[in-house]
Design an enzyme around this catalytic site. Structure first.
Site, PDB file in Angstrom:
ATOM      1  N   VAL A  11       0.869  -1.532   0.073  1.00  0.00           N
ATOM      2  CA  VAL A  11       0.396  -0.089  -0.303  1.00  0.00           C
ATOM      3  C   VAL A  11       0.739   1.210  -0.253  1.00  0.00           C
ATOM      4  CG1 VAL A  11      -1.792   1.260   1.237  1.00  0.00           C
ATOM      5  CG2 VAL A  11      -1.345  -1.095   1.293  1.00  0.00           C
ATOM      6  N   PHE A 147      -8.169   0.389  -2.228  1.00  0.00           N
ATOM      7  CA  PHE A 147      -8.527  -0.835  -2.872  1.00  0.00           C
ATOM      8  C   PHE A 147      -7.917  -1.501  -4.082  1.00  0.00           C
ATOM      9  CE2 PHE A 147     -11.868   2.713  -0.839  1.00  0.00           C
ATOM     10  CZ  PHE A 147     -12.591   1.519  -0.667  1.00  0.00           C
ATOM     11  N   LEU A 148      -6.999  -1.415  -3.702  1.00  0.00           N
ATOM     12  CA  LEU A 148      -5.755  -1.989  -4.328  1.00  0.00           C
ATOM     13  C   LEU A 148      -5.105  -3.906  -4.285  1.00  0.00           C
ATOM     14  CD1 LEU A 148      -2.810  -2.660  -3.476  1.00  0.00           C
ATOM     15  CD2 LEU A 148      -2.902   0.262  -3.573  1.00  0.00           C
ATOM     16  N   LYS A 199     -14.326   0.004   4.109  1.00  0.00           N
ATOM     17  CA  LYS A 199     -12.874  -0.842   3.074  1.00  0.00           C
ATOM     18  C   LYS A 199     -13.883  -2.348   3.624  1.00  0.00           C
ATOM     19  CE  LYS A 199      -8.911  -2.426   2.774  1.00  0.00           C
ATOM     20  NZ  LYS A 199      -8.268  -2.952   1.462  1.00  0.00           N
ATOM     21  N   ASN A 203     -14.787  -5.395   1.232  1.00  0.00           N
ATOM     22  CA  ASN A 203     -13.415  -6.781   1.027  1.00  0.00           C
ATOM     23  C   ASN A 203     -14.789  -7.993   1.548  1.00  0.00           C
ATOM     24  OD1 ASN A 203     -11.453  -6.292   0.098  1.00  0.00           O
ATOM     25  ND2 ASN A 203      -9.974  -5.746   1.711  1.00  0.00           N
ATOM     26  N   GLY A 248     -13.205 -21.813  -6.886  1.00  0.00           N
ATOM     27  CA  GLY A 248     -11.822 -22.971  -6.905  1.00  0.00           C
ATOM     28  C   GLY A 248     -11.789 -22.721  -5.826  1.00  0.00           C
ATOM     29  N   GLY A 252      -7.322 -16.325  -1.474  1.00  0.00           N
ATOM     30  CA  GLY A 252      -6.070 -16.316  -0.168  1.00  0.00           C
ATOM     31  C   GLY A 252      -5.793 -14.755   0.019  1.00  0.00           C
ATOM     32  N   CYS A 255      -5.600  -9.720   2.417  1.00  0.00           N
ATOM     33  CA  CYS A 255      -6.379  -8.928   2.746  1.00  0.00           C
ATOM     34  C   CYS A 255      -7.628  -9.972   3.161  1.00  0.00           C
ATOM     35  CB  CYS A 255      -6.722  -8.367   1.641  1.00  0.00           C
ATOM     36  SG  CYS A 255      -5.612  -6.898   1.598  1.00  0.00           S
ATOM     37  N   LYS A 258      -7.773 -12.065   6.301  1.00  0.00           N
ATOM     38  CA  LYS A 258      -7.485 -11.723   7.942  1.00  0.00           C
ATOM     39  C   LYS A 258      -8.687 -10.526   7.559  1.00  0.00           C
ATOM     40  CE  LYS A 258      -4.257  -7.996   7.439  1.00  0.00           C
ATOM     41  NZ  LYS A 258      -4.529  -6.922   7.142  1.00  0.00           N
TER      42      LYS A 258
HETATM   43  C1  UDX Z   1      -8.269  -8.030  -2.937  1.00  0.00           C
HETATM   44  C2  UDX Z   1      -9.643  -7.046  -2.657  1.00  0.00           C
HETATM   45  O1  UDX Z   1      -9.466  -7.073  -4.219  1.00  0.00           O
HETATM   46  C3  UDX Z   1      -8.754  -5.331  -2.811  1.00  0.00           C
HETATM   47  O2  UDX Z   1      -9.831  -4.450  -3.713  1.00  0.00           O
HETATM   48  C4  UDX Z   1      -8.380  -5.066  -1.465  1.00  0.00           C
HETATM   49  O3  UDX Z   1      -7.709  -4.021  -1.325  1.00  0.00           O
HETATM   50  C5  UDX Z   1      -7.040  -6.134  -0.734  1.00  0.00           C
HETATM   51  O4  UDX Z   1      -7.753  -7.488  -0.850  1.00  0.00           O
HETATM   52  P1  UDX Z   1      -6.072  -9.168  -3.686  1.00  0.00           P
HETATM   53  O5  UDX Z   1      -5.936  -9.666  -2.044  1.00  0.00           O
HETATM   54  O6  UDX Z   1      -5.317  -8.536  -4.625  1.00  0.00           O
HETATM   55  O7  UDX Z   1      -6.996  -7.930  -3.053  1.00  0.00           O
HETATM   56  O8  UDX Z   1      -6.789 -10.066  -4.740  1.00  0.00           O
HETATM   57  P2  UDX Z   1      -8.262 -10.662  -5.287  1.00  0.00           P
HETATM   58  O9  UDX Z   1      -7.819 -10.151  -6.226  1.00  0.00           O
HETATM   59  O10 UDX Z   1      -9.333  -9.820  -4.871  1.00  0.00           O
HETATM   60  O11 UDX Z   1      -8.500 -12.238  -4.812  1.00  0.00           O
HETATM   61  C6  UDX Z   1      -8.607 -12.360  -3.885  1.00  0.00           C
HETATM   62  C7  UDX Z   1      -8.098 -13.962  -3.298  1.00  0.00           C
HETATM   63  O12 UDX Z   1      -9.748 -14.068  -3.787  1.00  0.00           O
HETATM   64  C8  UDX Z   1      -7.514 -14.619  -4.407  1.00  0.00           C
HETATM   65  O13 UDX Z   1      -7.279 -15.730  -4.197  1.00  0.00           O
HETATM   66  C9  UDX Z   1      -8.184 -14.725  -5.470  1.00  0.00           C
HETATM   67  O14 UDX Z   1      -8.183 -16.011  -6.174  1.00  0.00           O
HETATM   68  C10 UDX Z   1     -10.244 -15.363  -4.975  1.00  0.00           C
HETATM   69  N1  UDX Z   1     -10.961 -15.297  -6.026  1.00  0.00           N
HETATM   70  C11 UDX Z   1     -10.786 -14.033  -6.623  1.00  0.00           C
HETATM   71  C12 UDX Z   1     -11.584 -16.155  -6.531  1.00  0.00           C
HETATM   72  O15 UDX Z   1     -11.045 -17.491  -6.159  1.00  0.00           O
HETATM   73  N2  UDX Z   1     -12.487 -16.375  -7.123  1.00  0.00           N
HETATM   74  C13 UDX Z   1     -12.506 -14.927  -7.145  1.00  0.00           C
HETATM   75  O16 UDX Z   1     -14.105 -14.552  -8.351  1.00  0.00           O
HETATM   76  C14 UDX Z   1     -12.123 -13.737  -7.415  1.00  0.00           C
END
Ligand code: UDX
Length: 427
Positions: A11, A147-148, A199, A203, A248, A252, A255, A258
């Site tokens: 971040v 929200f990245l 936030k 999430n 799936g 994981g 974010c 936690k």
């Molecule tokens: C997430 C939020 O999207 C973001 O807005 C926040 O700020 C931080 O947490 P991130 O952890 O980078 O971002 O990954 P993200 O692309 O959201 O995926 C999170 C997990 O969900 C991954 O393990 C991904 O494989 C899984 N996922 C995501 C699914 O199983 N199915 C989906 O449709 C989307």
């Protein structure tokens, strides 16, 4: 404008560099010497597309220092971007947040803005404002959650879906709007507690969507429905959409796991049982092991079976293995007595250090990973994995059982070429 960013994690570093790219003068404080050495050479300690290019291009707008006393020269905007790891009871550990606030209180002399970007439990920004008031400092605390997504962090920061400003006075809102004036997105100005809740609620909602579709997928497995067709049929309803409905092995990363537990904890502290969040956490925990259940059904006991695990990161496009379902799967396979061949595009070295076991062989190529395997688990949707030729599975594996934990392979193609395919909620 001149500002200080505390913490050069995902971040802090991305926010600082992106703000520097808009012409602001940014000083980033990073306490880890190892990271600082890299940053000073414009090398990013994290893999994030486009980040190093921006670091190099806007080098003159960015300074990296090891502590606030070295970096403070009268700046009056502080961005707090330190980590809030999960404490053993599921709550967010705020030690680094409070330590950083203390050091800002020590050095800051002018009227200033303290922008909290770290994800903190609802109410934390207000308690920081109280800390400030007790010291009689003129510091305005602003909640400005991010929200990245990892792997798209630069894009998400330069082109945000929205800017959330949690502030309780016009001065703070004015400074924040000026700071972000070159970011073209809707701005939501709310009180600090609402910004913190936006936030968590965002999430947790996305995590809920994933767990929901995973349960639908599990039911598809029992009923003969095909979850990918179900998702397609659902997604044309604009009220539902198609995002975050990819079934799936569960979510994981740093974010969702936690933040779901932290929200549950916040609810408990307020005497509330947050039932949807409790359920989604349980669903996600069980979901990690669906591939193992499927493999056991086809192959029997997995003891001494060789399983090829393709992908170790929690999703494609990142080198991060924090809370990766793939790692949980490897550990469970070892407990089952299986031999594991593992391959990943970016995380082999880190996994060798983190997860070392005589039954795990880390492989240098997908072919090496598949060699003599009784079954293959697809655990990350890397393009290299998605594009594996059917012949490769057939030529290298002992038996061509492919269990796709990301529903990302071209199953029709694979099946017509003799692969025994099973996904999550589809086959
Ligand atoms: C997430 C939020 O999207 C973001 O807005 C926040 O700020 C931080 O947490 P991130 O952890 O980078 O971002 O990954 P993200 O692309 O959201 O995926 C999170 C997990 O969900 C991954 O393990 C991904 O494989 C899984 N996922 C995501 C699914 O199983 N199915 C989906 O449709 C989307």
């Amino acid at each position: 404008m001149k500002l200080i960013v505390i913490g050069a994690g995902y971040v802090g570093l991305v926010t600082g560099v992106c703000l520097a790219s808009k012409g602001h003068k940014v000083t980033i404080v990073e306490r880890s010497k190892e990271r600082l050495d890299l940053l000073k050479r414009d090398v990013s300690p994290i893999y994030e597309p486009g980040l190093e290019e921006l670091m190099k291009r806007f080098h003159n707008n960015i300074a990296f220092v090891s502590n606030l006393s070295d970096g403070y020269s009268g700046q009056n905007i502080f961005f707090l971007c330190v980590g809030t790891p999960q404490a053993p009871d599921g709550s967010a550990d705020l030690q680094d947040v409070y330590d950083s606030v203390e050091s800002i209180l020590k050095y800051c002399k002018e009227e200033s803005l303290l922008v909290i970007k770290s994800t903190v439990p609802v109410g934390t920004n207000n308690s920081i404002q109280e800390m400030v008031a007790q010291r009689r400092k003129k510091i305005h605390v602003v909640s400005n959650p991010e929200f990245l997504q990892q792997g798209k962090a630069v894009l998400n920061t330069l082109y945000p879906s929205r800017l959330v400003i949690g502030a309780e006075d016009e001065y703070s809102i004015g400074v924040m709007k000026e700071l972000y004036k070159d970011f073209n997105c809707p701005t939501v100005c709310v009180n600090r507690a609402s910004a913190e809740m936006i936030k968590y609620a965002s999430n947790n909602y996305l995590a809920l969507k994933i767990s929901y579709i995973n349960e639908v997928a599990n039911l598809c497995d029992k009923t003969g429905a095909d979850v990918m067709d179900v998702v397609k049929g659902m997604s044309f309803d604009k009220r539902i959409g198609s995002d975050f409905l990819q079934p799936g092995i569960g979510f994981g990363g740093s974010c969702f796991p936690k933040d779901t537990k932290a929200l549950l904890h916040v609810a408990k502290e307020h005497g509330m049982e947050f039932k949807t969040i409790q359920s989604l956490i349980e669903i996600n925990e069980d979901q990690k092991y669906k591939l193992i259940e499927k493999a056991e059904k086809k192959l029997g006991n997995l003891c001494d079976k060789r399983i090829a695990v393709l992908g170790l990161t929690f999703k494609a496009g990142t080198d991060d293995v924090r809370e990766s379902p793939a790692i949980a799967i490897v550990k469970r396979l070892i407990e089952c007595g299986a031999e594991v061949n593992a391959w990943d595009k970016m995380a082999i070295e880190v996994c060798k250090k983190k997860l070392n076991h005589e039954k795990i062989t880390y492989c240098n190529s997908i072919e090496e990973c598949l060699k003599d395997a009784d079954a293959c688990f697809i655990t990350t949707e890397w393009t290299d994995i998605v594009n594996v030729d059917a012949e490769v599975f057939l030529n290298y594996m002992k038996t061509p059982f492919v269990f796709d934990g990301k529903n990302c392979l071209n199953r029709e193609y694979l099946k017509t070429h003799g692969i025994i395919y099973e996904g999550i909620g589809c086959r």
